[in-house]
Design an enzyme around this catalytic site. Structure first.
Site, PDB file in Angstrom:
ATOM      1  N   HIS A 375       8.839  19.004   6.236  1.00 27.12           N
ATOM      2  CA  HIS A 375       8.400  17.603   6.298  1.00 27.12           C
ATOM      3  C   HIS A 375       7.851  17.147   7.643  1.00 27.12           C
ATOM      4  O   HIS A 375       7.212  16.100   7.732  1.00 27.12           O
ATOM      5  CB  HIS A 375       9.574  16.700   5.917  1.00 27.12           C
ATOM      6  CG  HIS A 375       9.177  15.481   5.144  1.00 27.12           C
ATOM      7  ND1 HIS A 375       7.966  14.842   5.302  1.00 27.12           N
ATOM      8  CD2 HIS A 375       9.841  14.775   4.199  1.00 27.12           C
ATOM      9  CE1 HIS A 375       7.900  13.800   4.496  1.00 27.12           C
ATOM     10  NE2 HIS A 375       9.018  13.738   3.805  1.00 27.12           N
ATOM     11  N   TYR A 487      16.386   2.416   1.363  1.00 30.29           N
ATOM     12  CA  TYR A 487      15.116   2.858   1.945  1.00 30.29           C
ATOM     13  C   TYR A 487      14.163   3.219   0.819  1.00 30.29           C
ATOM     14  O   TYR A 487      14.501   4.000  -0.069  1.00 30.29           O
ATOM     15  CB  TYR A 487      15.378   4.080   2.826  1.00 30.29           C
ATOM     16  CG  TYR A 487      14.170   4.742   3.445  1.00 30.29           C
ATOM     17  CD1 TYR A 487      13.891   4.575   4.796  1.00 30.29           C
ATOM     18  CD2 TYR A 487      13.330   5.572   2.704  1.00 30.29           C
ATOM     19  CE1 TYR A 487      12.796   5.208   5.389  1.00 30.29           C
ATOM     20  CE2 TYR A 487      12.244   6.199   3.282  1.00 30.29           C
ATOM     21  CZ  TYR A 487      11.974   6.022   4.623  1.00 30.29           C
ATOM     22  OH  TYR A 487      10.898   6.648   5.197  1.00 30.29           O
ATOM     23  N   SER A 489      10.267   4.692   0.681  1.00 32.72           N
ATOM     24  CA  SER A 489       9.162   5.180   1.502  1.00 32.72           C
ATOM     25  C   SER A 489       7.838   4.605   1.024  1.00 32.72           C
ATOM     26  O   SER A 489       7.567   4.540  -0.173  1.00 32.72           O
ATOM     27  CB  SER A 489       9.113   6.706   1.439  1.00 32.72           C
ATOM     28  OG  SER A 489       8.061   7.208   2.229  1.00 32.72           O
ATOM     29  N   THR A 500       4.496   6.826   7.528  1.00 31.71           N
ATOM     30  CA  THR A 500       5.142   6.042   6.473  1.00 31.71           C
ATOM     31  C   THR A 500       5.748   4.791   7.100  1.00 31.71           C
ATOM     32  O   THR A 500       5.944   4.707   8.304  1.00 31.71           O
ATOM     33  CB  THR A 500       6.269   6.833   5.780  1.00 31.71           C
ATOM     34  OG1 THR A 500       7.262   7.184   6.756  1.00 31.71           O
ATOM     35  CG2 THR A 500       5.728   8.070   5.095  1.00 31.71           C
TER      36      THR A 500
END
Length: 653
Positions: A375, A487, A489, A500
């Protein structure tokens, strides 16, 4: 970065393609249409220069948004204290840090204010990559069962992936553009007009069509790339001229060139022959599968890798690092097991993986295919674009068919051999034991709720994304009776080097809805009105985040600015409320595409849930992960199904 990255207009691109394929009559001439997945008239990076820059929000607005996000999570006393502390920060240290952040941003107009900090955040984290960071995305199966054969599907995916890479390398991959109304803007006229405009103003031409070009700077990280473990901070290695692919089978490593000596892509039958050679290799599973070492704490792995290099394995590791990508051939037969699917693509047993590669295409024994990706280099936008493009080609116009015969030439498979001393063998044994204990501590479940569809939500004029987020909040409230940091994204790829932003879906409105839903005191009409309000506010928050007007990245950058300038760390960042909000108990992300069977990721904290979700045309889907020591994903899924059922009743009234 690329050898042919100087393609500044379509004529030069076409010229370079022609030179590459027909430069010498003595070379093998291959079909130009086979070499490239796309041949865009508009160069890939045509819009990049004129992309708008990610805005730095006003400090006052960020503080107001932050306070609103805190309200549903805190008691009155906690909230009053948080409001005072935030005001003190904004009027004192915050002002100084904001000025310094703006000054830094003005001095670095080639990028965004968050880009370097975000790379640094990932690369400095010492937690292992699998489960903690690497997400999974699984392809839908081919509707033609014969094409789901492991060898056939792997070969078609490999061919399309390399064709995608070649189009990217010579800058004829279609630019990524978000079309507000595709029927009106995704047309030959749009491409002709915007393609004729100079790069410096091309974005503005697209904007007139109500189309928004997206940042493509991350695409360079897809191929020939690996995250290298180093003490305290990793680095990303990239080889823009990579010619070979890495293949794993049974914990063994193989490589072969996907280009011939003339620089042309191997024919489909030659690709098939190379993979067939690997699949037919009778070598036993690796006794000491080194891929397991990529499952560890990054400092631990850094020390072990250094030892491997010192004991004669540097060249072999470089072949892994520089490979175009990793193709993993698993023996596992998944059948219809969704649990098995999630476990296979999220973590597996680590024996046949190399989690450091930018991405791995994993194909099981029964031809189920998916991607696990590292990532730090990029986000879902680049991976999903690649994913969708190669899925479309392999299912509509595959190059290898059930009756395709393997070639007898250009078979260049080499098995990589490592020199392992006793110390290295001990590394592997220790990692195998620790990783098994870790992934077995996970609780994984999923739901495919067919009582509510994306179309039904839109008909009711509520956002499908909001409906799913309401379900997540209601499920947690049903189980625990409270609300926690959540959260969602949201991509900011509409801006140059955007990454992001966090959208905070737990709001005062969603809290009120969940409490009313579970109190059994509100009428269906009242609940319906509350849901409509939730949806309107949710859509506004999504819009703010996508336009770079969230608050999370801004506040994070201010904290980093203080570090950069050796300033005292503001107490604001160590407050109870700031840390409570940023402990994402519910971490959520959506990937909705017809090509996606499912997606997911691990929990980001030990007490939390990782929720990958999609609103499909005929159902709602969510994959849920957690740690058994703190949560039970099956209990959460049961509560989520009940919440979806309750919401369906409201919508159906």
């Amino acid at each position: 970065m690329y050898a042919l990255n100087n393609c500044l207009n379509k004529n030069l691109c076409i010229k370079n393609i022609t030179q590459r394929s027909y430069a010498s009559k003595s070379k093998t001439i291959r079909d130009i249409n086979y070499q490239y997945l796309q041949k865009s008239k508009v160069p890939t990076l045509h819009f990049q220069k004129s992309l708008p820059r990610l805005p730095i929000p006003e400090l006052k607005k960020s503080s107001e948004r932050y306070i609103r996000a805190l309200r549903p999570l805190l008691t009155d006393d906690q909230f009053n204290e948080a409001t005072k502390r935030t005001g003190t920060f904004v009027n004192n240290e915050g002002k100084v840090l904001q000025e310094k952040l703006i000054a830094k941003d003005k001095a670095n107009k080639h990028t965004s204010y968050i880009s370097d900090y975000w790379f640094d955040l990932y690369l400095r984290d010492r937690k292992p990559l699998p489960i903690n960071y690497n997400p999974l995305i699984v392809f839908q199966n081919d509707t033609r069962q014969a094409y789901n054969n492991q060898l056939i599907r792997s070969t078609n995916l490999l061919i399309s992936a390399v064709r995608f890479m070649e189009s990217l390398r010579v800058q004829i991959l279609e630019p990524a553009v978000f079309h507000m109304n595709p029927k009106k803007s995704n047309t030959p006229l749009f491409k002709t007009v915007t393609g004729m405009l100079p790069e410096a103003v091309s974005w503005y031409g697209a904007y007139l069509f109500k189309a928004f070009p997206l940042d493509m700077s991350q695409f360079v990280g897809l191929f020939g790339a690996t995250r290298i473990p180093l003490l305290n901070k990793d680095k990303i290695f990239r080889d823009p001229n990579s010619r070979h692919v890495l293949v794993q089978k049974g914990g063994n490593f193989y490589i072969f060139n996907v280009f011939d000596s003339d620089g042309n892509l191997l024919s489909p039958s030659e690709m098939l022959a190379n993979l067939n050679r690997i699949i037919d290799d009778n070598a036993p599973p690796a006794e000491y599968p080194l891929g397991i070492l990529t499952c560890q704490d990054r400092n631990e792995w850094a020390k072990q890798r250094a030892h491997l290099e010192e004991t004669g394995n540097k060249d072999v590791l470089n072949k892994i690092d520089s490979a175009i990508f990793n193709l993993v051939l698993d023996d596992e037969i998944l059948g219809d097991s969704k649990h098995g699917l999630l476990k296979t693509y999220l973590h597996g047993d680590g024996l046949n993986r190399w989690f450091d590669k930018s991405f791995s295409v994993i194909v099981t024994g029964d031809g189920v295919a998916g991607i696990n990706f590292e990532h730090s280099w990029g986000d879902g936008v680049a991976v999903l674009r690649f994913f969708e493009d190669i899925y479309a080609e392999t299912t509509k116009k595959p190059f290898v068919h059930p009756d395709t015969k393997p070639a007898s030439s250009n078979i260049t498979v080499n098995k990589l051999d490592f020199k392992l001393d006793d110390k290295s063998r001990q590394f592997v044994e220790k990692a195998k034991k620790e990783y098994k204990e870790w992934y077995e501590s996970l609780s994984i479940d999923y739901t495919l709720y067919e009582g509510l569809t994306k179309g039904a939500c839109k008909k009711y004029e509520v956002s499908p994304d909001c409906v799913m987020q309401l379900g997540f909040q209601a499920a947690y409230h049903l189980l625990h009776g409270n609300f926690v940091g959540t959260y969602e994204s949201c991509s900011t790829s509409a801006f140059k080097h955007g990454r992001t932003e966090t959208m905070r879906p737990c709001t005062e409105k969603t809290k009120a809805f969940c409490e009313a839903l579970h109190s059994n005191k509100a009428s269906q009409g009242e609940l319906s009105a509350m849901m409509q309000e939730c949806s309107k506010y949710h859509s506004e928050l999504v819009k703010q985040a996508a336009m770079g007007q969230g608050f999370d990245r801004h506040l994070f950058a201010l904290m980093k600015i203080a570090e950069d300038n050796n300033l005292p760390r503001p107490a604001f960042f160590d407050s109870y409320e700031y840390n409570f909000l940023n402990k994402s108990i519910l971490s959520t992300s959506t990937l909705s595409s017809p090509s996606v069977m499912g997606g997911g990721f691990g929990p980001v904290c030990t007490e939390g849930f990782g929720i990958g979700y999609s609103a499909f045309p005929d159902k709602l889907g969510a994959a849920v992960t957690s740690y058994k020591s703190h949560n039970n994903s099956s209990e959460y899924v049961e509560a989520l199904n009940k919440s979806f059922t309750d919401i369906t009743k409201i919508i159906s009234t």
